[in-house]
Enzyme design. Structure first.
Site, PDB file in Angstrom:
ATOM      1  N   CYS A  81      39.113  43.526  32.503  1.00 54.48           N
ATOM      2  CA  CYS A  81      37.910  43.188  33.296  1.00 54.48           C
ATOM      3  C   CYS A  81      36.772  44.145  32.996  1.00 54.48           C
ATOM      4  CB  CYS A  81      38.201  43.153  34.796  1.00 54.48           C
ATOM      5  SG  CYS A  81      39.452  41.978  35.274  1.00 54.48           S
ATOM      6  N   GLN A 103      38.976  53.048  41.479  1.00 52.61           N
ATOM      7  CA  GLN A 103      39.855  53.910  40.672  1.00 52.61           C
ATOM      8  C   GLN A 103      39.701  55.387  41.010  1.00 52.61           C
ATOM      9  OE1 GLN A 103      42.207  52.802  38.691  1.00 52.61           O
ATOM     10  NE2 GLN A 103      41.618  50.654  38.551  1.00 52.61           N
ATOM     11  N   ASP A 127      31.627  52.314  43.120  1.00 46.69           N
ATOM     12  CA  ASP A 127      32.867  51.549  43.057  1.00 46.69           C
ATOM     13  C   ASP A 127      34.005  52.564  42.980  1.00 46.69           C
ATOM     14  OD1 ASP A 127      35.122  50.192  42.369  1.00 46.69           O
ATOM     15  OD2 ASP A 127      34.278  49.216  40.590  1.00 46.69           O
ATOM     16  N   HIS A 134      33.773  47.861  35.643  1.00 53.15           N
ATOM     17  CA  HIS A 134      34.675  46.713  35.831  1.00 53.15           C
ATOM     18  C   HIS A 134      33.796  45.516  36.203  1.00 53.15           C
ATOM     19  CE1 HIS A 134      37.644  44.259  38.054  1.00 53.15           C
ATOM     20  NE2 HIS A 134      38.606  44.987  37.520  1.00 53.15           N
ATOM     21  N   LYS A 173      45.539  49.611  45.492  1.00 51.70           N
ATOM     22  CA  LYS A 173      45.627  50.553  44.373  1.00 51.70           C
ATOM     23  C   LYS A 173      45.963  51.961  44.860  1.00 51.70           C
ATOM     24  CE  LYS A 173      42.124  48.081  41.658  1.00 51.70           C
ATOM     25  NZ  LYS A 173      42.816  47.453  40.527  1.00 51.70           N
TER      26      LYS A 173
END
Ligand code: PLP
Length: 411
Positions: free
Chosen positions: A368, A205, A202, A127, A228
């Site tokens: 993104c 997700q 990261d 991303h 999220k």
């Protein structure tokens, strides 16, 4: 409603007020955009409301009861997040605005540690939030940016020759927001550490969707966003190993993060306070703690298993439609619940618009992750992403809507 798998989805859905509303001329809302932001259960909304109704004050400041309560709630949330990701101590948890800010905090903090000849290693499946900050770090320091390439199915080509003594930081996603690909993060972390490099994951997700334990992950930093994972907007998290956080200078500066201020100079508190200037977002922290309690009660293994069954269903249903191409792996192996696809002859934005008319909310565009789309030979895609409240009937609604879109555009 067809309910299979380890979660009582009907009961879960009853906890999410927004899921009972209708959209576009009375259609039921089929929300398949949790990769962008998740919906919030009543428990999270209540936690925020109760905070404002009973405890609202500036944490870490007031010499009054409300201030004490606000501080307890804020620090309690830090402990809750620490337990959720297996941190050694709540002090390893820094609250930020979102995952993007958490990654920027680390990239900015490393400015003084890198120079020409050093290398920053990222991946082509990131991303932009885990890509642009590293480009900027390279620009500021003269270091070189390198990346693991995407394979044609969106998986990562983990070329060990890219990890060398020059590599200072490796930044990799825990799960692609486009293809759902789960890279071999622990293996990458091992390679990086053998070369003496730091590792940032990261987790925007991955943390919401799978059990994540920072010790097993083997990383130095983990960034993620509360919004999220059922939590409120406006609160993100940076987990950092305590010695790694200690070594980072402040990012944003101001009140609350200082030790001594004189007109000429300032000294700073240890982490996490060093990285949290200003009045803290206590209501959001209360909401995030409630979200984590909710997920913990469901069990993260159950969350992952439910999403895997939805993903398998979606892959089968979409691939059965002529002209639909899955962008990413076409099986559930090492992939999570984000399914991007293209429909031959129809622009993804048009697909999204027709789906929306039918009440099916998906995301369209490059999500993104423009370099990844380029690597996979497309400018844009349509993405359906799943969470605990999605049902198998909704997967069928998605497939029906895609069939209708094809018919609508005559392809
Ligand atoms: N990383 C990934 C993989 C994402 O999917 C996102 C958001 O979609 C981000 C980072 C950035 O998250 P936020 O916008 O909450 O900072």
């Amino acid at each position: 409603m067809t309910v299979t798998g380890p979660l009582d989805v009907a009961a879960i859905r009853a906890d999410f007020p927004i899921l009972s509303r209708t959209v576009r001329n009375g259609k039921p809302l089929v929300y398949l955009d949790s990769g962008a932001t998740s919906q919030k259960p009543a428990a999270v909304l209540t936690a925020e409301r109760e905070y404002y109704e009973r405890h609202n004050a500036a944490a870490h400041r007031g010499t009054h009861l409300l201030g004490e309560e606000a501080t307890e709630i804020y620090e309690g949330a830090r402990g809750c997040v620490a337990a959720f990701v297996g941190a050694a101590s709540p002090d390893e948890i820094v609250f930020t605005k979102n995952a993007t800010e958490a990654i920027n905090l680390v990239a900015f903090g490393l400015t003084g540690s890198l120079g020409p000849g050093d290398e920053i290693l990222i991946t082509e499946i990131e991303h932009h939030a885990n890509l642009v900050p590293w480009q900027r770090l390279a620009l500021r320091t003269g270091a070189t940016l390198r990346w693991f390439r995407a394979l044609p199915d969106g998986r990562l080509d983990v070329d060990p020759s890219l990890v060398t003594g020059r590599t200072k930081i490796v930044a990799v996603t825990g799960q692609s927001n486009v293809t759902g690909v789960i890279p071999p993060v622990a293996e990458i972390a091992r390679l990086a550490h053998e070369a003496g490099a730091l590792v940032l994951v990261d987790g925007a997700q991955s943390v919401p969707h799978h059990p994540v334990d920072v010790t097993a992950l083997g990383a130095d930093f983990l960034a993620f966003s509360g919004h999220k994972m059922l939590g409120p907007l406006g609160l993100g998290v940076l987990w950092g190993r305590s010695d790694r956080l200690d070594a980072l200078p402040p990012f944003l500066t101001g009140g609350s993060m200082i030790e001594v201020v004189r007109m000429e100079e300032t000294t700073f508190l240890p982490p996490p306070a060093r990285f949290e200037p200003g009045v803290p977002p206590v209501a959001q922290a209360a909401g995030l703690a409630a979200a984590i309690d909710y997920l913990t009660a469901l069990g993260m293994d159950n969350v992952a298993a439910h999403e895997e069954s939805l993903t398998a269903h979606a892959l089968d249903a979409l691939q059965a439609i002529p002209g639909v191409r899955i962008i990413g792996p076409d099986t559930t192996k090492d992939r999570g619940g984000a399914v991007a696809f293209g429909v031959a002859g129809v622009h993804p934005h048009d697909v999204g618009q027709v789906l929306d008319e039918l009440g099916v909310a998906v995301r369209t565009g490059h999500h993104c992750a423009w370099p990844l789309h380029r690597a996979l030979g497309c400018q844009a895609s349509t993405r359906a992403s799943f969470y605990i409240y999605n049902t198998h009937d909704e997967i069928e609604a998605l497939a029906d809507a895609v069939r209708y879109a094809k018919q609508f555009f005559g392809v």
